[in-house]
Design an enzyme around this catalytic site. Structure first.
Site, PDB file in Angstrom:
ATOM      1  N   MET A 270       0.845  -1.191   0.000  1.00  0.00           N
ATOM      2  CA  MET A 270       0.000   0.000   0.000  1.00  0.00           C
ATOM      3  C   MET A 270       0.881   1.241   0.000  1.00  0.00           C
ATOM      4  O   MET A 270       1.775   1.375   0.848  1.00  0.00           O
ATOM      5  CB  MET A 270      -0.939   0.003   1.214  1.00  0.00           C
ATOM      6  CG  MET A 270      -2.037  -1.039   1.151  1.00  0.00           C
ATOM      7  SD  MET A 270      -3.115  -0.995   2.606  1.00  0.00           S
ATOM      8  CE  MET A 270      -2.064  -1.799   3.833  1.00  0.00           C
TER       9      MET A 270
ATOM     10  N   CYS B 199      -3.174  -1.881  -9.437  1.00  0.00           N
ATOM     11  CA  CYS B 199      -3.387  -0.496  -9.005  1.00  0.00           C
ATOM     12  C   CYS B 199      -4.393   0.200  -9.914  1.00  0.00           C
ATOM     13  O   CYS B 199      -4.235   0.199 -11.139  1.00  0.00           O
ATOM     14  CB  CYS B 199      -2.065   0.263  -9.006  1.00  0.00           C
ATOM     15  SG  CYS B 199      -2.234   1.950  -8.388  1.00  0.00           S
TER      16      CYS B 199
END
Length: 380
Positions: free
Chosen positions: A24, A110
């Site tokens: 992340m 992503c």
């Protein structure tokens, strides 16, 4: 209810229990990975923030800091992002030849516009030939290092790619696949499609399939394995402000599903100060570490009785002393609040996916993708 799960094998690395910290941006740096590992007792796999292949090859200063691992991190796991096969190949060979990591994960999940508009992340698997070329370069360049990949279902409901991508991955020698059960258009909204994880597992029985999406508790993780047959879980937003979730996950997968951490606010405050301290040590500046920690404050305090003014004050602290002083003014004897688990982080959905011009015209032609499409900064 206990769910028997075998250890996860990632090349030579046995991950027991089969629990992975999702990369992340701005979150899974070395300090946060340290916290999560401490709670897990060193069990599991903890992946770095997204590292762009161009920045790595160019030895960008920030990128070289992001790939620094604590001496206790074993195996060392790097996630790479790239859209140009040649650049990805160079980055992977650099990692292998310079012993920078023990495992390489490739980012095809992503959904943020600055990534998809370049044809990267969750946009890339639509171009089947390009995906194959990148995987081939990565696997061949990695030598003995295992290569895995993380992806989404597709771009949107009309452009689903995960089954084709899974088959290509198997054919090119990828060691394992993680599937986030959402499309790029969903971002983090709605509900993750766990049925897609089950379908992928059936489609590529040759290699481990990991499930990702809507794991907010250890019970969610057990339920995902039970319902999908996946070989392990990848946890992202569920551990924001909850690094002790990894203690819960270890307990659950070891047959102790009721052994759940429910820290008091005093215990949470101690973790917050430790997190901020680790960030300062990693950055080399206490104030910058506390400033970087600000984004975590609301996640840690979710569910506790903390007034809005104090929340604001804690979110603008710039020293460990101020952070500790503010926390000490709270009612630290508060027990773990009922209903404190649940969605955290980004929850937006139904977004238009920003893509290169003409990207959807042909799922195979990848003309126009070059080194110029590479991002030059790491971390998302």
């Amino acid at each position: 209810m206990s769910t028997p799960v075998s250890p996860l094998q990632i090349g030579p690395h046995t991950v027991r229990p089969p629990v992975v910290l999702a990369p992340m941006a701005g979150i899974t740096n070395a300090p946060f990975r340290t916290l999560c590992r401490e709670f897990s007792g060193g069990k599991g796999l903890f992946v770095s923030e997204m590292i762009t292949t161009r920045a790595l090859v160019e030895r960008n200063e920030k990128t070289m800091q992001l790939i620094r691992f604590d001496a206790t991190e074993k195996p060392r796991s790097i996630q790479l992002y790239g859209v140009d096969p040649a650049t990805v190949g160079k980055a992977v060979r650099m990692i292998a030849e310079e012993d920078l990591a023990d495992h390489i994960d490739l980012n095809f999940g992503c959904p943020v516009p600055k990534v998809t508009r370049k044809g990267g992340g969750s946009a890339l698997p639509y171009k089947r030939h390009l995906l194959r070329a990148i995987l081939r370069e990565a696997v061949s360049g990695a030598g003995d290092l295992p290569v895995t990949m993380k992806m989404r279902k597709g771009i949107d409901d009309d452009h689903i790619t995960y089954l084709d991508a899974g088959r290509i991955a198997v054919e090119e020698g990828v060691t394992a696949i993680a599937l986030h059960g959402r499309t790029a258009a969903q971002h983090y909204g709605g509900t993750a499609d766990w049925e897609a994880i089950a379908r992928l597992k059936e489609h590529v029985p040759e290699i481990p399939v990991l499930g990702n999406g809507d794991i907010w508790s250890a019970r969610d993780a057990l339920r995902m394995v039970r319902e999908t047959g996946c070989d392990g879980v990848v946890v992202g937003r569920g551990c924001l402000g909850r690094p002790w979730l990894f203690a819960d996950l270890v307990a659950a997968f070891e047959g102790r599903p009721d052994d759940i951490a429910e820290p008091s606010l005093r215990e949470v405050a101690d973790v917050m100060v430790r997190h901020a301290t680790l960030l300062g040590e990693w950055i080399g500046d206490e104030s910058k570490g506390v400033v970087d920690f600000r984004k975590h404050v609301a996640w840690y305090l979710k569910g506790f009785a903390v007034g809005s003014e104090m929340r604001k004050r804690l979110a603008i602290t710039s020293s460990l002393a101020d952070l500790r002083a503010g926390l000490d003014e709270l009612d630290l004897d508060q027990p773990w609040p009922a209903g404190a688990d649940g969605p955290r982080g980004r929850t937006s959905g139904n977004n238009r996916v920003v893509l290169p011009d003409g990207w959807l015209k042909d799922p195979y032609d990848c003309a126009g993708i070059s080194e110029e499409a590479e991002l030059d900064t790491s971390g998302g």
